[in-house]
Design a protein around this motif. Structure first.
Motif, PDB file in Angstrom:
ATOM      1  N   SER A 181       8.653  -7.770  12.749  1.00 41.71           N
ATOM      2  CA  SER A 181       7.373  -8.596  12.172  1.00 41.71           C
ATOM      3  C   SER A 181       7.712  -8.755  10.474  1.00 41.71           C
ATOM      4  CB  SER A 181       6.183  -7.391  12.262  1.00 41.71           C
ATOM      5  OG  SER A 181       6.598  -6.270  11.591  1.00 41.71           O
ATOM      6  N   ILE A 182       6.961  -9.331  10.119  1.00 38.57           N
ATOM      7  CA  ILE A 182       6.958  -9.860   8.799  1.00 38.57           C
ATOM      8  C   ILE A 182       5.606  -9.506   8.024  1.00 38.57           C
ATOM      9  CG2 ILE A 182       7.596 -11.952   7.062  1.00 38.57           C
ATOM     10  CD1 ILE A 182       9.095 -13.088   9.194  1.00 38.57           C
ATOM     11  N   ALA A 183       5.806  -9.011   6.805  1.00 41.50           N
ATOM     12  CA  ALA A 183       4.573  -8.719   6.424  1.00 41.50           C
ATOM     13  C   ALA A 183       4.580  -9.378   4.772  1.00 41.50           C
ATOM     14  CB  ALA A 183       4.794  -7.116   6.014  1.00 41.50           C
ATOM     15  N   ILE A 184       3.199  -9.954   4.567  1.00 42.73           N
ATOM     16  CA  ILE A 184       3.144 -10.611   3.245  1.00 42.73           C
ATOM     17  C   ILE A 184       2.188  -9.884   2.587  1.00 42.73           C
ATOM     18  CG2 ILE A 184       3.868 -12.805   4.234  1.00 42.73           C
ATOM     19  CD1 ILE A 184       0.841 -13.663   4.225  1.00 42.73           C
ATOM     20  N   SER A 185       2.292  -9.742   1.288  1.00 45.60           N
ATOM     21  CA  SER A 185       1.292  -9.031   0.379  1.00 45.60           C
ATOM     22  C   SER A 185       1.257  -9.720  -1.061  1.00 45.60           C
ATOM     23  CB  SER A 185       1.823  -7.651   0.112  1.00 45.60           C
ATOM     24  OG  SER A 185       1.069  -6.845  -0.699  1.00 45.60           O
ATOM     25  N   GLN A 186       0.194  -9.377  -1.511  1.00 46.70           N
ATOM     26  CA  GLN A 186      -0.025 -10.040  -2.900  1.00 46.70           C
ATOM     27  C   GLN A 186      -0.597  -8.610  -3.823  1.00 46.70           C
ATOM     28  OE1 GLN A 186      -2.628 -13.559  -1.622  1.00 46.70           O
ATOM     29  NE2 GLN A 186      -1.346 -14.397  -3.367  1.00 46.70           N
ATOM     30  N   SER A 187      -0.181  -7.601  -3.259  1.00 48.59           N
ATOM     31  CA  SER A 187      -0.680  -6.305  -4.114  1.00 48.59           C
ATOM     32  C   SER A 187      -0.021  -6.276  -5.663  1.00 48.59           C
ATOM     33  CB  SER A 187      -0.041  -5.027  -3.758  1.00 48.59           C
ATOM     34  OG  SER A 187       1.376  -5.118  -3.678  1.00 48.59           O
ATOM     35  N   ASN A 188       0.878  -6.876  -6.195  1.00 47.75           N
ATOM     36  CA  ASN A 188       1.419  -6.970  -7.331  1.00 47.75           C
ATOM     37  C   ASN A 188       0.619  -8.042  -8.206  1.00 47.75           C
ATOM     38  OD1 ASN A 188       3.311  -4.851  -7.279  1.00 47.75           O
ATOM     39  ND2 ASN A 188       4.842  -6.494  -6.744  1.00 47.75           N
ATOM     40  N   TYR A 189       0.247  -8.965  -7.387  1.00 44.57           N
ATOM     41  CA  TYR A 189      -0.636 -10.075  -8.016  1.00 44.57           C
ATOM     42  C   TYR A 189      -1.784  -9.549  -8.359  1.00 44.57           C
ATOM     43  CZ  TYR A 189      -3.406 -14.456  -8.421  1.00 44.57           C
ATOM     44  OH  TYR A 189      -4.491 -15.093  -8.844  1.00 44.57           O
ATOM     45  N   VAL A 190      -2.557  -8.805  -7.279  1.00 40.51           N
ATOM     46  CA  VAL A 190      -3.896  -8.288  -7.515  1.00 40.51           C
ATOM     47  C   VAL A 190      -4.085  -7.363  -8.650  1.00 40.51           C
ATOM     48  CG1 VAL A 190      -5.868  -6.937  -6.523  1.00 40.51           C
ATOM     49  CG2 VAL A 190      -4.623  -8.840  -5.350  1.00 40.51           C
ATOM     50  N   LEU A 191      -2.976  -6.270  -8.766  1.00 40.14           N
ATOM     51  CA  LEU A 191      -2.918  -5.277  -9.633  1.00 40.14           C
ATOM     52  C   LEU A 191      -2.764  -6.083 -11.218  1.00 40.14           C
ATOM     53  CD1 LEU A 191      -0.560  -2.632  -8.256  1.00 40.14           C
ATOM     54  CD2 LEU A 191      -3.039  -2.616  -8.557  1.00 40.14           C
ATOM     55  N   ALA A 192      -1.906  -7.153 -11.288  1.00 40.09           N
ATOM     56  CA  ALA A 192      -1.898  -7.824 -12.414  1.00 40.09           C
ATOM     57  C   ALA A 192      -3.206  -8.579 -12.930  1.00 40.09           C
ATOM     58  CB  ALA A 192      -0.549  -9.087 -12.494  1.00 40.09           C
ATOM     59  N   MET A 193      -3.849  -8.957 -11.944  1.00 41.59           N
ATOM     60  CA  MET A 193      -5.127  -9.737 -12.073  1.00 41.59           C
ATOM     61  C   MET A 193      -6.222  -8.627 -12.683  1.00 41.59           C
ATOM     62  SD  MET A 193      -7.200 -11.951  -9.491  1.00 41.59           S
ATOM     63  CE  MET A 193      -7.248 -10.910  -8.203  1.00 41.59           C
ATOM     64  N   LEU A 194      -6.271  -7.574 -11.999  1.00 40.17           N
ATOM     65  CA  LEU A 194      -7.233  -6.512 -12.468  1.00 40.17           C
ATOM     66  C   LEU A 194      -6.965  -6.132 -14.044  1.00 40.17           C
ATOM     67  CD1 LEU A 194      -7.301  -4.105  -9.299  1.00 40.17           C
ATOM     68  CD2 LEU A 194      -9.307  -5.482 -10.420  1.00 40.17           C
ATOM     69  N   GLU A 195      -5.549  -6.162 -14.285  1.00 41.51           N
ATOM     70  CA  GLU A 195      -5.095  -5.817 -15.443  1.00 41.51           C
ATOM     71  C   GLU A 195      -5.543  -6.833 -16.709  1.00 41.51           C
ATOM     72  OE1 GLU A 195      -3.573  -3.208 -18.423  1.00 41.51           O
ATOM     73  OE2 GLU A 195      -3.643  -2.860 -16.229  1.00 41.51           O
ATOM     74  N   ARG A 196      -5.344  -8.116 -16.272  1.00 47.88           N
ATOM     75  CA  ARG A 196      -5.791  -9.135 -17.104  1.00 47.88           C
ATOM     76  C   ARG A 196      -7.197  -9.429 -17.418  1.00 47.88           C
ATOM     77  NH1 ARG A 196      -4.795 -13.574 -13.831  1.00 47.88           N
ATOM     78  NH2 ARG A 196      -2.845 -12.949 -13.709  1.00 47.88           N
TER      79      ARG A 196
END
Length: 227
Positions: A153-168
């Motif tokens: 299987s292949i997993a895609i994620s935007q966890s780092n993007y979301v964390l950076a967005m919360l910080e911004r």
């Protein structure tokens, strides 16, 4: 390429056991020839004789038509290699002989195939025409992390993007909630005048925050759009 094209091709690759590798074109936009005469001012730090300007020989970053010229150049080259343009997304290409997909996003290319010999042939031909970086198996694409699991299987994620967005947006220490907002939560304190109220509202980056959320919703977090 559209994000839905990226997700569909990742699903196809997981189903058929394709390996997905990434290429990056160096200085992509300056490789395309111009189709009309364009002049520019002398750049800061490199002044020319008074009353003169520069005539461009090739495309340049910042030109309105730069991305279109690069797309046309790359398309014409890929067609000579036997690729076919996808009807629903002009930035997705398919090679019927090699069973290979290419997905283009500006100067990044993802190559989907299980034919390693064909991958080397195509990569070599592209490298003979353009300056490229061969980055190996894809790990990140337009802010989306990609992980290949042992079960195929292949997993895609935007966890780092979301964390950076919360910080911004200064929301990194916020408390989880089952609903997007409590009634009245976004209301600002009452101001004495309408002008003061408008000034307070102008300080809140609504459009930027909504745009950031929409990108995550259309990438790997569709539940954000439902909220």
């Amino acid at each position: 390429a559209m994000l839905k094209s990226f997700r569909i091709l990742m699903a196809i690759s997981a189903s058929l056991g394709f390996v997905v590798t990434k290429l990056n074109f160096k200085n992509a936009y300056v490789q395309a020839p111009l189709k009309k005469t364009v002049y520019m001012r002398h750049p800061d730090g490199f002044p020319g004789p008074p009353g003169t300007c520069l005539k461009l020989i090739k495309s340049l970053y910042g030109l309105v038509e730069a991305s279109k010229l690069w797309a046309d150049l790359l398309k014409s080259f890929l067609l000579t290699l036997g690729f076919i343009v996808c009807r629903s997304d002009a930035c997705v290409y398919f090679h019927p002989g090699f069973i290979m997909f290419l997905i283009i996003y500006s100067d990044d290319v993802l190559c989907h195939t299980s034919n390693e010999k064909a991958r080397k042939i195509i990569t070599k031909k592209i490298a003979e025409r353009f300056k490229i970086k061969i980055l190996g198996v894809v790990k990140k694409y337009v802010g989306i992390e990609v992980a290949f699991n042992g079960n195929g299987s292949i997993a895609i994620s935007q966890s780092n993007y979301v964390l950076a967005m919360l910080e911004r947006y200064k929301m990194s220490s916020c408390n989880p909630s089952k609903t997007p907002a409590s009634p009245g939560q976004m209301e600002l304190p009452s101001s004495s005048t309408d002008t003061q109220d408008e000034e307070e509202r102008a300080k809140i980056p609504y459009r930027s925050a909504v745009g950031s959320l929409l990108y995550a919703a259309r990438g790997a977090r569709p539940e954000l759009e439902l909220s």
